[in-house]
Design an enzyme around this catalytic site. Structure first.
Site, PDB file in Angstrom:
ATOM      1  N   CYS A 232       0.852  -1.030  -0.002  1.00  0.00           N
ATOM      2  CA  CYS A 232       0.014  -0.100   0.025  1.00  0.00           C
ATOM      3  C   CYS A 232       1.339   1.099  -0.139  1.00  0.00           C
ATOM      4  CB  CYS A 232      -0.905   0.223   1.194  1.00  0.00           C
ATOM      5  SG  CYS A 232      -1.648  -1.382   1.564  1.00  0.00           S
ATOM      6  N   GLU A 263      -0.221   3.447 -13.342  1.00  0.00           N
ATOM      7  CA  GLU A 263      -1.764   4.281 -13.177  1.00  0.00           C
ATOM      8  C   GLU A 263      -2.274   5.032 -13.668  1.00  0.00           C
ATOM      9  OE1 GLU A 263      -1.289   4.869  -8.950  1.00  0.00           O
ATOM     10  OE2 GLU A 263      -0.748   3.028  -7.784  1.00  0.00           O
ATOM     11  N   HIS A 281      -5.878   2.315  -5.503  1.00  0.00           N
ATOM     12  CA  HIS A 281      -4.646   3.640  -4.447  1.00  0.00           C
ATOM     13  C   HIS A 281      -5.712   4.402  -4.061  1.00  0.00           C
ATOM     14  CE1 HIS A 281      -1.058   5.395  -5.319  1.00  0.00           C
ATOM     15  NE2 HIS A 281      -1.121   6.314  -4.147  1.00  0.00           N
ATOM     16  N   ALA A 284      -5.097   6.663   0.849  1.00  0.00           N
ATOM     17  CA  ALA A 284      -5.418   7.745   1.833  1.00  0.00           C
ATOM     18  C   ALA A 284      -6.984   8.532   1.648  1.00  0.00           C
ATOM     19  CB  ALA A 284      -4.393   9.113   0.763  1.00  0.00           C
TER      20      ALA A 284
END
Length: 531
Positions: A232, A263, A281, A284
């Site tokens: 991560c 990405e 992703h 956060a």
């Protein structure tokens, strides 16, 4: 005039309000960042730019950003900002590395649970009306060994959470000391040892030349059979193709990835494999984290624009608000010392040596170094500042060295700057008095006490009578008023210097009259930014 900030991505209204409450003029245009042409058209109006990931700050944008001083990224990743171009332009780039630490750490733990118990596949199977209870045999986390690669801010939170789950934690981090490891309750190990022992491996390091492909094909093959791997942190830390092969062979029992080498990830060797959990992703991506980083970036940018405090900058030493208050006069002094030497030096500079003595030696020397170098470089490029100067110096091959020492003389602290060229060394020293005003205290080894003004005149001569009268008469008869007059000499009849603080710039014809007297070895006008 109030600083002006553009918010070109979707920050919360609360964050935007922080700018307003601090007295900053802010334009909130959350979709502007997607229009690079429009952004380039308007960016020249702003002192600050607050962004997330949608805005791409390219060299083209920066070329138009004539007033820009700071870019604030609400989040950790700054791949969408050309930091080299920003540094050359003198623009500070800040991020918010702490606003989403807990969120990212929790996501890593969640991914570990998901791959251990095959939760996504079991969920999809159950949604499809199947009841495949025997198919999804998982493993417990309790009692297993977790290998943490990178025990920094996020990694240390993961270690703490894992210990709460009764896992044994081993950590590989070259910067982790034994004492800190003991306090964290983890065992510090080398990477090879971690690979051999860990039942689960989680990565929490930035992507650098040292960490790129840290889990290479070779290292993946060293892992314990049945290991499960969680990433991560950043794409590019793991050889995804090699991992896919080991997953197929059964050597690796499972993997959980939130980040990928490319990405947005439309295709990847890990996609479609059984017991591989993938998320887009999301490390956060919680309401709390997004709000935290937005508020944090607004506070950081406001602090810099209003007080000069530098927090979480990627291309400039950080200076807290408290440091900025104490260091302010010393930063000015450092810049003045650099400006003096820069204006006096006509040859290419090979090295800059900076000595910090006494109380100043305990301050933020990186920031002071930047101020010295900026002062020197401004002599040839007025647009240079504390951000861009070290970059320009490095490009020119200038070596910068720093020495600090305990108080060695009459002053509580002082800074001495020496510049080395092919022909000579030139030095100047200065201090800050209790009134907060910087002073020059030594030039060419000759002691003086000179107040610093915007317009100054520096002369050197042999120590003979008549110098004061010649300077006073020539300047006075030509309408130049002297605010402060400082003299110094090496010894009687030796080398002498004069440093005059005058009200206005000395006109070129007046300088020539002084030279024509034949009494001076050097006559140099100097300019300083004293506001």
């Amino acid at each position: 005039m109030a600083p002006k900030v553009l918010v070109s991505d979707k920050l919360s209204e609360t964050a935007v309000q922080i700018f307003r409450d601090r007295g900053i003029d802010v334009d909130f245009m959350p979709d502007l960042g997607k229009d690079k042409d429009k952004l380039a058209e308007v960016i020249g109006q702003y002192d600050g730019l607050a962004i997330r990931s949608a805005t791409k700050v390219t060299p083209t944008i920066l070329a138009k950003a004539d007033n820009l001083k700071v870019i604030g990224r609400a989040g950790i990743g700054t791949d969408n900002v050309d930091k080299e171009a920003a540094s050359k332009k003198g623009v500070i780039v800040m991020n918010t590395p702490f606003g989403n630490m807990i969120t990212t750490a929790e996501h890593a733990i969640a991914m570990m649970f998901a791959v251990a118990r095959q939760i996504p596949e079991a969920s999809a199977s159950t949604h499809a009306g199947k009841w495949e209870k025997s198919k999804f045999m998982g493993v417990e986390l309790t009692g297993k060994t977790l290998g943490v690669i990178g025990a920094g801010n996020i990694g240390s939170i993961v270690c703490d959470r894992a210990r709460g789950l009764k896992m044994k934690v081993v950590a590989y981090d070259p910067f982790l000391g034994e004492e800190k490891a003991q306090k964290m309750g983890v065992e510090k190990v080398e990477l090879d040892d971690l690979l051999k022992r860990a039942d689960f491996i989680t990565l929490h390091v930035p992507l650098t030349d040292q960490t790129r492909n840290i889990l290479s094909k070779e290292n993946l093959e060293k892992t314990k059979k049945g290991v499960r791997i969680v990433n991560c942190a950043r794409g590019g830390l793991v050889d995804e193709a090699a991992l896919a092969e080991l997953l197929k062979s059964g050597h690796v029992a499972g993997a959980a990835f939130d980040v990928f080498s490319e990405e947005p990830a439309k295709e990847n060797p890990l996609f479609g494999l059984p017991n591989v959990v993938c998320t887009p992703h999301l490390g956060a991506a919680t309401t709390e984290a997004q709000e935290n980083v937005a508020l944090q970036v607004a506070e950081q940018m406001s602090n810099y624009l209003l007080t000069g405090a530098v927090e979480n900058a990627l291309n400039m030493p950080s200076v807290t608000a408290e440091e900025a208050k104490v260091m302010g006069p010393w930063v000015k002094l450092a810049g003045h010392l650099g400006a003096f030497i820069g204006q006096m030096t006509d040859e290419a500079i090979k090295a800059i040596n900076i000595l910090y003595d006494g109380q100043v030696s305990e301050m933020n020397l990186e920031a002071l170094n930047c101020s010295v170098v900026a002062g020197i470089m401004k002599a040839v490029n007025p647009d240079v500042n504390m951000v861009s100067a070290p970059v320009i110096a490095k490009e020119r091959g200038v070596k910068i060295s720093t020495t600090s020492q305990d108080q060695s003389g009459a002053f509580e602290g002082y800074i001495k700057v020496t510049v080395v060229t092919e022909k000579r060394e030139r030095s100047i020293a200065g201090t800050v008095f209790s009134d907060g005003k910087p002073r020059f205290i030594q030039i060419k080894g000759i002691n003086i006490d000179a107040e610093i003004g915007a317009h100054m005149l520096y002369t050197t001569n042999n120590d003979v009578p008549g110098i004061i009268g010649t300077l006073g008469n020539t300047l006075g008869s030509n309408g130049v008023n002297i605010a402060n007059f400082t003299l110094g000499r090496s010894n009687q009849g030796g080398q002498a210097i004069a440093l005059l603080y005058v009200d206005d710039e000395v006109p070129a014809p007046v300088l020539q009259k002084l030279k024509d007297t034949g009494m001076f070895n050097q006559v140099r006008p100097l300019q300083f930014e004293v506001a």
